[in-house]
Design an enzyme around this catalytic site. Structure first.
Site, PDB file in Angstrom:
ATOM      1  N   VAL A   1    -125.512  43.548-114.323  1.00 64.62           N
ATOM      2  CA  VAL A   1    -125.732  44.583-115.423  1.00 64.62           C
ATOM      3  C   VAL A   1    -127.280  44.355-116.120  1.00 64.62           C
ATOM      4  O   VAL A   1    -127.604  45.504-116.338  1.00 64.62           O
ATOM      5  CB  VAL A   1    -124.402  44.139-116.511  1.00 64.62           C
ATOM      6  CG1 VAL A   1    -124.649  44.995-117.589  1.00 64.62           C
ATOM      7  CG2 VAL A   1    -123.117  44.469-115.808  1.00 64.62           C
TER       8      VAL A   1
ATOM      9  N   ASP B   1    -121.105  39.484-120.283  1.00 61.50           N
ATOM     10  CA  ASP B   1    -121.087  38.671-121.258  1.00 61.50           C
ATOM     11  C   ASP B   1    -120.147  37.400-121.217  1.00 61.50           C
ATOM     12  O   ASP B   1    -120.274  36.147-121.954  1.00 61.50           O
ATOM     13  CB  ASP B   1    -120.965  39.136-122.863  1.00 61.50           C
ATOM     14  CG  ASP B   1    -121.950  39.953-123.354  1.00 61.50           C
ATOM     15  OD1 ASP B   1    -123.280  39.716-123.184  1.00 61.50           O
ATOM     16  OD2 ASP B   1    -121.923  41.155-123.698  1.00 61.50           O
TER      17      ASP B   1
ATOM     18  N   ASN C   1    -119.312  43.912-130.915  1.00 65.55           N
ATOM     19  CA  ASN C   1    -119.704  45.152-130.274  1.00 65.55           C
ATOM     20  C   ASN C   1    -119.098  46.295-130.695  1.00 65.55           C
ATOM     21  O   ASN C   1    -119.529  47.437-130.253  1.00 65.55           O
ATOM     22  CB  ASN C   1    -119.613  44.860-128.700  1.00 65.55           C
ATOM     23  CG  ASN C   1    -120.685  43.974-128.065  1.00 65.55           C
ATOM     24  OD1 ASN C   1    -121.693  43.643-128.924  1.00 65.55           O
ATOM     25  ND2 ASN C   1    -120.328  43.532-126.877  1.00 65.55           N
TER      26      ASN C   1
ATOM     27  N   CYS D   1    -131.419  40.355-127.886  1.00 64.15           N
ATOM     28  CA  CYS D   1    -131.684  39.461-126.825  1.00 64.15           C
ATOM     29  C   CYS D   1    -132.606  39.602-125.672  1.00 64.15           C
ATOM     30  O   CYS D   1    -132.367  40.800-125.101  1.00 64.15           O
ATOM     31  CB  CYS D   1    -130.219  38.876-126.235  1.00 64.15           C
ATOM     32  SG  CYS D   1    -129.138  38.184-127.585  1.00 64.15           S
TER      33      CYS D   1
END
EC number: 2.5.1.7
Length: 452
Positions: free
Chosen positions: A347, A325, A26, A123
Protein backbone atom coordinates in the site's frame (compact mmCIF):
# COMPACT_ATOMS: atom_id res chain seq x y z
CA UNK A 1 9.95 18.28 19.63
CA UNK A 2 10.14 19.53 23.22
CA UNK A 3 11.71 18.27 26.42
CA UNK A 4 8.26 17.11 27.55
CA UNK A 5 7.74 15.20 24.30
CA UNK A 6 9.65 12.20 25.67
CA UNK A 7 8.25 9.12 27.35
CA UNK A 8 10.43 7.02 29.62
CA UNK A 9 9.29 3.40 29.37
CA UNK A 10 10.35 0.68 31.80
CA UNK A 11 9.79 -2.47 29.77
CA UNK A 12 9.51 -6.15 30.43
CA UNK A 13 6.09 -6.09 32.13
CA UNK A 14 3.11 -7.83 30.45
CA UNK A 15 0.15 -5.50 29.85
CA UNK A 16 -3.04 -6.58 31.63
CA UNK A 17 -6.36 -4.81 31.89
CA UNK A 18 -9.15 -3.12 30.01
CA UNK A 19 -9.24 -0.09 27.71
CA UNK A 20 -11.83 1.35 25.32
CA UNK A 21 -11.67 2.51 21.73
CA UNK A 22 -13.98 5.17 20.32
CA UNK A 23 -14.98 6.13 16.79
CA UNK A 24 -12.55 5.42 13.96
CA UNK A 25 -10.02 8.20 13.35
CA UNK A 26 -10.29 7.54 9.61
CA UNK A 27 -14.05 8.16 9.67
CA UNK A 28 -14.61 10.81 12.33
CA UNK A 29 -12.56 13.55 10.66
CA UNK A 30 -14.27 12.91 7.29
CA UNK A 31 -17.72 12.95 8.87
CA UNK A 32 -16.85 16.33 10.39
CA UNK A 33 -15.97 17.61 6.91
CA UNK A 34 -19.25 16.22 5.54
CA UNK A 35 -21.15 18.46 7.98
CA UNK A 36 -20.06 21.41 5.80
CA UNK A 37 -22.42 20.18 3.09
CA UNK A 38 -25.57 20.34 5.21
CA UNK A 39 -28.06 23.13 5.73
CA UNK A 40 -28.82 21.94 9.26
CA UNK A 41 -26.70 20.96 12.29
CA UNK A 42 -25.10 17.51 12.52
CA UNK A 43 -24.44 15.46 15.62
CA UNK A 44 -21.50 13.06 15.85
CA UNK A 45 -20.99 10.69 18.77
CA UNK A 46 -18.05 8.75 20.18
CA UNK A 47 -15.51 11.27 18.85
CA UNK A 48 -12.01 10.53 20.18
CA UNK A 49 -9.89 13.27 21.73
CA UNK A 50 -7.06 13.15 19.22
CA UNK A 51 -4.97 15.73 17.37
CA UNK A 52 -6.59 15.10 13.97
CA UNK A 53 -10.01 15.97 15.39
CA UNK A 54 -8.59 19.21 16.83
CA UNK A 55 -7.15 20.14 13.43
CA UNK A 56 -10.41 19.54 11.58
CA UNK A 57 -12.38 21.36 14.25
CA UNK A 58 -10.06 24.35 13.86
CA UNK A 59 -10.43 24.33 10.07
CA UNK A 60 -14.22 24.13 10.26
CA UNK A 61 -14.40 26.94 12.80
CA UNK A 62 -12.20 29.09 10.55
CA UNK A 63 -14.86 28.59 7.87
CA UNK A 64 -17.72 29.66 10.10
CA UNK A 65 -18.94 26.26 11.29
CA UNK A 66 -19.98 26.39 14.95
CA UNK A 67 -18.56 23.31 16.64
CA UNK A 68 -19.66 22.62 20.21
CA UNK A 69 -19.50 19.76 22.66
CA UNK A 70 -22.75 17.90 23.21
CA UNK A 71 -24.22 16.55 26.42
CA UNK A 72 -22.67 13.11 26.00
CA UNK A 73 -18.92 12.59 26.46
CA UNK A 74 -17.41 12.46 22.97
CA UNK A 75 -20.39 14.17 21.30
CA UNK A 76 -19.88 17.02 18.82
CA UNK A 77 -22.54 19.30 17.36
CA UNK A 78 -21.57 20.92 14.06
CA UNK A 79 -23.68 23.84 12.82
CA UNK A 80 -22.82 25.02 9.26
CA UNK A 81 -25.41 27.82 9.13
CA UNK A 82 -22.81 30.56 8.75
CA UNK A 83 -20.19 29.03 6.46
CA UNK A 84 -17.81 31.75 5.31
CA UNK A 85 -14.47 32.24 3.61
CA UNK A 86 -11.32 31.93 5.67
CA UNK A 87 -8.12 33.88 5.32
CA UNK A 88 -5.39 31.85 3.62
CA UNK A 89 -2.87 32.89 6.30
CA UNK A 90 -5.16 31.50 8.99
CA UNK A 91 -5.62 28.27 7.06
CA UNK A 92 -1.86 28.00 6.62
CA UNK A 93 -1.49 27.83 10.39
CA UNK A 94 -2.67 24.24 9.91
CA UNK A 95 -0.34 23.56 6.98
CA UNK A 96 1.84 20.53 7.61
CA UNK A 97 -0.31 19.24 10.47
CA UNK A 98 -2.85 17.20 8.50
CA UNK A 99 -3.86 16.06 5.03
CA UNK A 100 -7.54 16.75 5.74
CA UNK A 101 -7.67 20.25 4.11
CA UNK A 102 -7.75 18.71 0.62
CA UNK A 103 -11.10 17.10 1.49
CA UNK A 104 -12.71 20.44 2.28
CA UNK A 105 -12.47 21.49 -1.37
CA UNK A 106 -15.65 19.91 -2.72
CA UNK A 107 -17.87 21.02 0.18
CA UNK A 108 -16.44 24.56 0.12
CA UNK A 109 -16.88 24.83 -3.65
CA UNK A 110 -20.53 23.84 -3.20
CA UNK A 111 -21.12 26.21 -0.30
CA UNK A 112 -18.95 29.21 -1.26
CA UNK A 113 -17.84 28.73 -4.86
CA UNK A 114 -14.17 28.79 -3.91
CA UNK A 115 -11.65 26.95 -1.71
CA UNK A 116 -8.01 27.11 -0.67
CA UNK A 117 -5.58 24.24 0.01
CA UNK A 118 -2.42 24.90 2.05
CA UNK A 119 0.64 22.68 1.95
CA UNK A 120 -0.39 19.28 3.26
CA UNK A 121 1.17 17.33 6.09
CA UNK A 122 0.55 13.88 7.51
CA UNK A 123 2.83 10.94 8.14
CA UNK A 124 5.95 10.52 5.99
CA UNK A 125 5.34 7.01 4.69
CA UNK A 126 5.53 7.73 0.97
CA UNK A 127 4.71 10.57 -1.42
CA UNK A 128 0.91 10.10 -1.15
CA UNK A 129 0.41 12.49 -4.08
CA UNK A 130 -2.71 14.64 -4.35
CA UNK A 131 -2.56 14.70 -8.15
CA UNK A 132 -5.71 12.62 -8.52
CA UNK A 133 -7.56 14.77 -6.00
CA UNK A 134 -6.81 17.81 -8.15
CA UNK A 135 -7.57 16.04 -11.42
CA UNK A 136 -10.88 14.75 -10.04
CA UNK A 137 -11.89 18.23 -8.91
CA UNK A 138 -11.08 19.53 -12.37
CA UNK A 139 -13.23 16.78 -13.90
CA UNK A 140 -16.09 18.03 -11.71
CA UNK A 141 -15.58 21.52 -13.15
CA UNK A 142 -13.23 23.16 -10.67
CA UNK A 143 -10.57 25.61 -11.82
CA UNK A 144 -7.30 25.19 -9.91
CA UNK A 145 -4.73 28.01 -9.66
CA UNK A 146 -1.40 27.22 -8.01
CA UNK A 147 0.19 29.91 -5.88
CA UNK A 148 3.13 30.23 -3.52
CA UNK A 149 0.93 29.71 -0.47
CA UNK A 150 -1.00 26.72 -1.84
CA UNK A 151 -3.79 26.18 -4.37
CA UNK A 152 -6.87 28.33 -4.97
CA UNK A 153 -9.95 26.65 -6.46
CA UNK A 154 -13.08 28.12 -8.01
CA UNK A 155 -16.11 26.66 -9.79
CA UNK A 156 -17.39 29.38 -12.14
CA UNK A 157 -19.93 27.05 -13.75
CA UNK A 158 -20.69 24.95 -10.70
CA UNK A 159 -19.76 21.29 -10.25
CA UNK A 160 -21.19 18.53 -12.41
CA UNK A 161 -21.17 14.74 -12.34
CA UNK A 162 -18.50 12.83 -14.22
CA UNK A 163 -17.01 9.38 -14.82
CA UNK A 164 -13.78 8.58 -13.02
CA UNK A 165 -11.54 5.58 -12.56
CA UNK A 166 -8.84 5.45 -9.91
CA UNK A 167 -5.47 3.98 -10.90
CA UNK A 168 -5.40 2.50 -7.38
CA UNK A 169 -8.28 2.17 -4.89
CA UNK A 170 -7.11 5.10 -2.78
CA UNK A 171 -9.12 5.85 0.36
CA UNK A 172 -8.41 9.59 0.23
CA UNK A 173 -9.29 9.93 -3.45
CA UNK A 174 -12.53 7.97 -2.93
CA UNK A 175 -13.47 10.28 -0.05
CA UNK A 176 -12.73 13.29 -2.26
CA UNK A 177 -15.07 12.04 -4.98
CA UNK A 178 -17.86 11.20 -2.52
CA UNK A 179 -17.74 14.58 -0.77
CA UNK A 180 -17.75 16.41 -4.10
CA UNK A 181 -20.19 14.26 -6.11
CA UNK A 182 -23.08 14.23 -3.63
CA UNK A 183 -24.16 17.77 -4.58
CA UNK A 184 -22.72 17.91 -8.11
CA UNK A 185 -25.25 18.29 -10.91
CA UNK A 186 -25.90 14.89 -12.51
CA UNK A 187 -24.51 11.40 -11.92
CA UNK A 188 -20.94 10.48 -10.99
CA UNK A 189 -19.54 7.00 -11.54
CA UNK A 190 -16.37 6.06 -9.70
CA UNK A 191 -14.55 2.88 -10.69
CA UNK A 192 -11.82 1.09 -8.74
CA UNK A 193 -13.03 2.83 -5.60
CA UNK A 194 -11.85 2.04 -2.08
CA UNK A 195 -14.45 0.09 -0.09
CA UNK A 196 -12.89 0.17 3.39
CA UNK A 197 -15.35 0.03 6.31
CA UNK A 198 -14.64 3.71 6.98
CA UNK A 199 -15.64 4.52 3.38
CA UNK A 200 -18.92 2.63 3.77
CA UNK A 201 -19.52 4.44 7.06
CA UNK A 202 -18.93 7.80 5.35
CA UNK A 203 -21.47 6.77 2.71
CA UNK A 204 -23.90 6.04 5.58
CA UNK A 205 -23.30 9.55 6.93
CA UNK A 206 -23.93 11.13 3.52
CA UNK A 207 -27.03 9.00 2.96
CA UNK A 208 -28.43 10.19 6.29
CA UNK A 209 -27.94 13.74 4.99
CA UNK A 210 -30.00 12.98 1.88
CA UNK A 211 -27.39 11.74 -0.62
CA UNK A 212 -28.18 9.03 -3.16
CA UNK A 213 -25.22 6.64 -3.37
CA UNK A 214 -25.15 3.13 -4.80
CA UNK A 215 -22.28 0.75 -4.06
CA UNK A 216 -22.08 -1.77 -6.90
CA UNK A 217 -19.91 -4.86 -7.17
CA UNK A 218 -16.33 -4.69 -8.45
CA UNK A 219 -15.50 -1.44 -6.63
CA UNK A 220 -17.96 0.75 -8.53
CA UNK A 221 -19.76 3.56 -6.70
CA UNK A 222 -22.51 5.60 -8.34
CA UNK A 223 -23.52 8.96 -6.88
CA UNK A 224 -26.60 10.88 -8.00
CA UNK A 225 -26.18 14.53 -7.14
CA UNK A 226 -28.88 16.25 -5.11
CA UNK A 227 -29.56 20.01 -4.77
CA UNK A 228 -29.42 20.11 -0.96
CA UNK A 229 -28.34 18.06 2.04
CA UNK A 230 -29.44 18.23 5.65
CA UNK A 231 -27.65 17.33 8.85
CA UNK A 232 -26.98 13.89 10.31
CA UNK A 233 -26.90 12.07 13.62
CA UNK A 234 -24.28 9.35 13.58
CA UNK A 235 -22.29 7.04 15.82
CA UNK A 236 -19.18 5.93 13.88
CA UNK A 237 -17.73 2.47 13.61
CA UNK A 238 -15.05 1.76 16.25
CA UNK A 239 -11.38 2.31 15.47
CA UNK A 240 -10.17 -1.05 14.17
CA UNK A 241 -6.59 0.24 13.89
CA UNK A 242 -6.35 1.18 17.54
CA UNK A 243 -8.00 -2.10 18.58
CA UNK A 244 -5.44 -4.10 16.58
CA UNK A 245 -2.59 -2.00 18.00
CA UNK A 246 -3.53 -2.94 21.56
CA UNK A 247 -3.97 -6.56 20.46
CA UNK A 248 -0.39 -6.55 19.15
CA UNK A 249 0.78 -4.97 22.42
CA UNK A 250 -0.84 -7.81 24.37
CA UNK A 251 0.88 -10.38 22.17
CA UNK A 252 4.32 -8.73 22.17
CA UNK A 253 4.41 -8.25 25.96
CA UNK A 254 2.84 -11.61 26.84
CA UNK A 255 -0.20 -9.82 28.23
CA UNK A 256 -3.99 -9.86 28.26
CA UNK A 257 -5.96 -6.81 27.10
CA UNK A 258 -9.73 -6.41 26.84
CA UNK A 259 -10.65 -3.81 24.21
CA UNK A 260 -14.10 -2.39 24.84
CA UNK A 261 -15.86 -1.11 21.74
CA UNK A 262 -13.90 -3.37 19.34
CA UNK A 263 -16.04 -5.25 16.82
CA UNK A 264 -15.30 -8.47 15.02
CA UNK A 265 -16.82 -7.78 11.62
CA UNK A 266 -14.27 -5.20 10.43
CA UNK A 267 -11.31 -7.01 12.02
CA UNK A 268 -11.82 -10.47 10.55
CA UNK A 269 -8.65 -10.41 8.46
CA UNK A 270 -6.57 -9.24 11.41
CA UNK A 271 -8.11 -11.83 13.72
CA UNK A 272 -7.19 -14.64 11.33
CA UNK A 273 -3.54 -13.55 11.30
CA UNK A 274 -3.52 -12.94 15.07
CA UNK A 275 -4.68 -16.52 15.65
CA UNK A 276 -2.23 -17.90 13.08
CA UNK A 277 0.66 -16.24 14.94
CA UNK A 278 -0.48 -17.94 18.14
CA UNK A 279 -2.51 -15.22 19.80
CA UNK A 280 -5.85 -15.92 21.44
CA UNK A 281 -8.98 -13.77 21.43
CA UNK A 282 -12.56 -13.87 22.62
CA UNK A 283 -15.35 -11.83 21.05
CA UNK A 284 -18.28 -10.51 23.07
CA UNK A 285 -20.98 -9.07 20.84
CA UNK A 286 -22.84 -5.90 21.69
CA UNK A 287 -26.22 -6.50 23.33
CA UNK A 288 -28.79 -3.67 23.30
CA UNK A 289 -30.98 -2.96 26.36
CA UNK A 290 -34.08 -5.12 26.38
CA UNK A 291 -37.07 -5.64 28.68
CA UNK A 292 -35.57 -3.43 31.34
CA UNK A 293 -32.19 -5.18 31.39
CA UNK A 294 -29.07 -3.11 30.69
CA UNK A 295 -27.29 -3.52 27.39
CA UNK A 296 -23.74 -4.69 26.93
CA UNK A 297 -20.97 -3.02 24.98
CA UNK A 298 -19.20 -5.18 22.44
CA UNK A 299 -15.57 -6.05 23.13
CA UNK A 300 -12.70 -8.31 22.13
CA UNK A 301 -10.24 -9.74 24.62
CA UNK A 302 -6.74 -10.39 23.24
CA UNK A 303 -4.08 -12.38 25.05
CA UNK A 304 -0.90 -14.40 24.74
CA UNK A 305 -1.89 -17.96 25.72
CA UNK A 306 1.66 -19.08 26.46
CA UNK A 307 4.02 -21.20 24.41
CA UNK A 308 5.87 -20.10 21.30
CA UNK A 309 4.49 -17.73 18.71
CA UNK A 310 4.58 -18.91 15.10
CA UNK A 311 6.08 -17.14 12.08
CA UNK A 312 3.68 -16.12 9.31
CA UNK A 313 3.77 -14.67 5.80
CA UNK A 314 1.41 -11.81 5.07
CA UNK A 315 0.80 -9.05 2.56
CA UNK A 316 -0.85 -5.74 3.27
CA UNK A 317 -3.60 -4.76 0.86
CA UNK A 318 -6.67 -2.62 0.45
CA UNK A 319 -9.85 -3.87 2.12
CA UNK A 320 -10.71 -6.70 2.58
CA UNK A 321 -6.98 -7.48 2.72
CA UNK A 322 -4.66 -7.08 5.71
CA UNK A 323 -4.67 -3.38 6.53
CA UNK A 324 -1.38 -1.51 6.12
CA UNK A 325 -1.90 0.23 9.48
CA UNK A 326 -1.99 -3.16 11.22
CA UNK A 327 1.45 -4.32 10.11
CA UNK A 328 3.80 -2.10 12.17
CA UNK A 329 2.42 -3.07 15.62
CA UNK A 330 2.14 -6.73 14.60
CA UNK A 331 5.75 -6.85 13.37
CA UNK A 332 6.92 -6.15 16.93
CA UNK A 333 5.07 -9.29 18.03
CA UNK A 334 6.55 -11.20 15.07
CA UNK A 335 10.05 -10.50 16.43
CA UNK A 336 9.05 -12.92 19.21
CA UNK A 337 7.81 -15.67 16.85
CA UNK A 338 9.95 -18.71 16.04
CA UNK A 339 11.09 -18.88 12.42
CA UNK A 340 11.07 -16.48 9.49
CA UNK A 341 8.07 -14.18 9.04
CA UNK A 342 7.58 -12.34 5.76
CA UNK A 343 5.74 -9.03 5.41
CA UNK A 344 5.06 -7.65 1.93
CA UNK A 345 3.85 -4.02 2.08
CA UNK A 346 1.82 -3.19 -1.05
CA UNK A 347 0.00 0.00 0.00
CA UNK A 348 2.77 2.47 0.97
CA UNK A 349 6.21 2.19 -0.57
CA UNK A 350 8.16 3.65 2.37
CA UNK A 351 6.53 2.09 5.40
CA UNK A 352 9.28 -0.24 6.63
CA UNK A 353 11.81 2.36 7.77
CA UNK A 354 10.71 1.90 11.38
CA UNK A 355 12.33 -1.57 11.41
CA UNK A 356 15.80 0.00 11.80
CA UNK A 357 14.85 1.03 15.35
CA UNK A 358 13.65 -2.49 16.11
CA UNK A 359 16.99 -3.87 14.89
CA UNK A 360 18.80 -1.48 17.23
CA UNK A 361 16.84 -3.13 20.05
CA UNK A 362 17.96 -6.63 19.11
CA UNK A 363 15.46 -7.65 16.44
CA UNK A 364 16.64 -9.32 13.24
CA UNK A 365 14.76 -7.75 10.35
CA UNK A 366 16.01 -7.49 6.78
CA UNK A 367 14.20 -5.36 4.21
CA UNK A 368 14.17 -6.06 0.47
CA UNK A 369 13.22 -4.39 -2.78
CA UNK A 370 11.68 -7.61 -4.08
CA UNK A 371 8.01 -8.56 -3.78
CA UNK A 372 8.37 -11.32 -1.22
CA UNK A 373 5.38 -13.44 -0.36
CA UNK A 374 4.20 -14.43 -3.82
CA UNK A 375 2.21 -11.55 -5.30
CA UNK A 376 3.96 -8.93 -7.47
CA UNK A 377 2.82 -5.40 -6.62
CA UNK A 378 3.12 -1.90 -8.09
CA UNK A 379 6.36 -1.24 -6.15
CA UNK A 380 8.19 -4.31 -7.44
CA UNK A 381 10.22 -2.53 -10.11
CA UNK A 382 10.56 0.87 -8.49
CA UNK A 383 13.52 0.34 -6.15
CA UNK A 384 11.53 0.63 -2.90
CA UNK A 385 12.37 -1.54 0.08
CA UNK A 386 8.86 -2.76 0.72
CA UNK A 387 9.29 -6.36 1.91
CA UNK A 388 10.64 -7.51 5.26
CA UNK A 389 11.88 -10.80 6.67
CA UNK A 390 11.71 -11.05 10.46
CA UNK A 391 13.80 -13.79 12.15
CA UNK A 392 12.79 -14.76 15.65
CA UNK A 393 12.48 -15.06 18.46
CA UNK A 394 14.73 -12.13 19.41
CA UNK A 395 15.31 -10.77 22.89
CA UNK A 396 14.60 -7.04 22.75
CA UNK A 397 16.60 -4.62 24.88
CA UNK A 398 15.98 -0.98 25.77
CA UNK A 399 17.05 1.86 23.47
CA UNK A 400 16.47 5.53 22.72
CA UNK A 401 13.83 5.77 19.99
CA UNK A 402 12.64 8.66 17.80
CA UNK A 403 9.09 8.33 16.46
CA UNK A 404 8.93 8.88 12.67
CA UNK A 405 5.15 8.64 12.09
CA UNK A 406 1.91 7.75 13.84
CA UNK A 407 1.66 3.97 13.36
CA UNK A 408 5.40 3.34 13.49
CA UNK A 409 5.39 5.41 16.67
CA UNK A 410 2.97 3.04 18.35
CA UNK A 411 5.08 0.08 17.21
CA UNK A 412 8.14 1.71 18.82
CA UNK A 413 6.12 2.15 21.99
CA UNK A 414 5.14 -1.54 21.97
CA UNK A 415 8.78 -2.52 21.44
CA UNK A 416 9.84 -0.39 24.41
CA UNK A 417 7.14 -2.05 26.55
CA UNK A 418 8.28 -5.53 25.46
CA UNK A 419 12.01 -4.87 25.89
CA UNK A 420 14.06 -5.46 29.00
CA UNK A 421 15.28 -2.23 30.58
CA UNK A 422 14.37 1.45 30.31
CA UNK A 423 13.83 3.12 26.94
CA UNK A 424 13.30 6.75 26.08
CA UNK A 425 10.78 7.36 23.30
CA UNK A 426 11.08 10.79 21.67
CA UNK A 427 8.27 12.52 19.77
CA UNK A 428 5.43 10.72 21.57
CA UNK A 429 3.04 13.63 21.01
CA UNK A 430 2.74 12.38 17.43
CA UNK A 431 0.92 9.32 18.81
CA UNK A 432 -1.82 11.70 20.00
CA UNK A 433 -2.79 12.18 16.33
CA UNK A 434 -4.55 8.83 16.35
CA UNK A 435 -4.56 7.29 19.84
CA UNK A 436 -6.78 8.91 22.45
CA UNK A 437 -5.38 9.19 25.98
CA UNK A 438 -2.77 6.54 25.22
CA UNK A 439 -0.74 7.37 28.31
CA UNK A 440 -3.76 6.94 30.59
CA UNK A 441 -4.52 3.65 28.84
CA UNK A 442 -0.95 2.49 29.38
CA UNK A 443 -1.33 3.25 33.08
CA UNK A 444 -4.61 1.33 33.19
CA UNK A 445 -2.84 -1.67 31.70
CA UNK A 446 -0.08 -1.63 34.31
CA UNK A 447 2.68 -0.19 32.13
CA UNK A 448 5.51 1.66 33.83
CA UNK A 449 5.95 4.83 31.76
CA UNK A 450 6.18 8.51 32.51
CA UNK A 451 7.02 11.76 30.77
CA UNK A 452 10.70 12.65 30.94
Amino acid sequence: MTVNDVLTVHGGTPLHGRIRVRGAKNLVSKAMVAALLGDAPSRLYDVPRIRDVEVVRGLLELHGVRVSDGAEDGELVLDPANVASANSDEINVHAGSSRIPILLCGPLLHRLGHAFIPDLGGCHIGPRPIDFHIQALREFGAVVDKAADGMHLTAPNGLHGTKLELPYPSVGATEQVLLTAVMANGVTELRNAAVEPEIIDLICVLQKMGAIIKVHTDRVIEIQGVPRLGGYTHRPIPDRIEAASWAAAALATGGDIEVLGAEQVDMMTFLNVFRSVGGAYEVTDMRPPRNGSPGQEGKIRFWHPGGELKAVALETDVHPGFMTDWQQPLVVALTQARGLSIVHETVYEQRLGYTEALNSMGATIQVYRDCLGGTPCRFGRRDFKHSAVIAGPSKLHAADLVIPDLRAGFSHLIAALAAEGTSRVYGVDLINRGYEDFEAKLAALGAHAERA
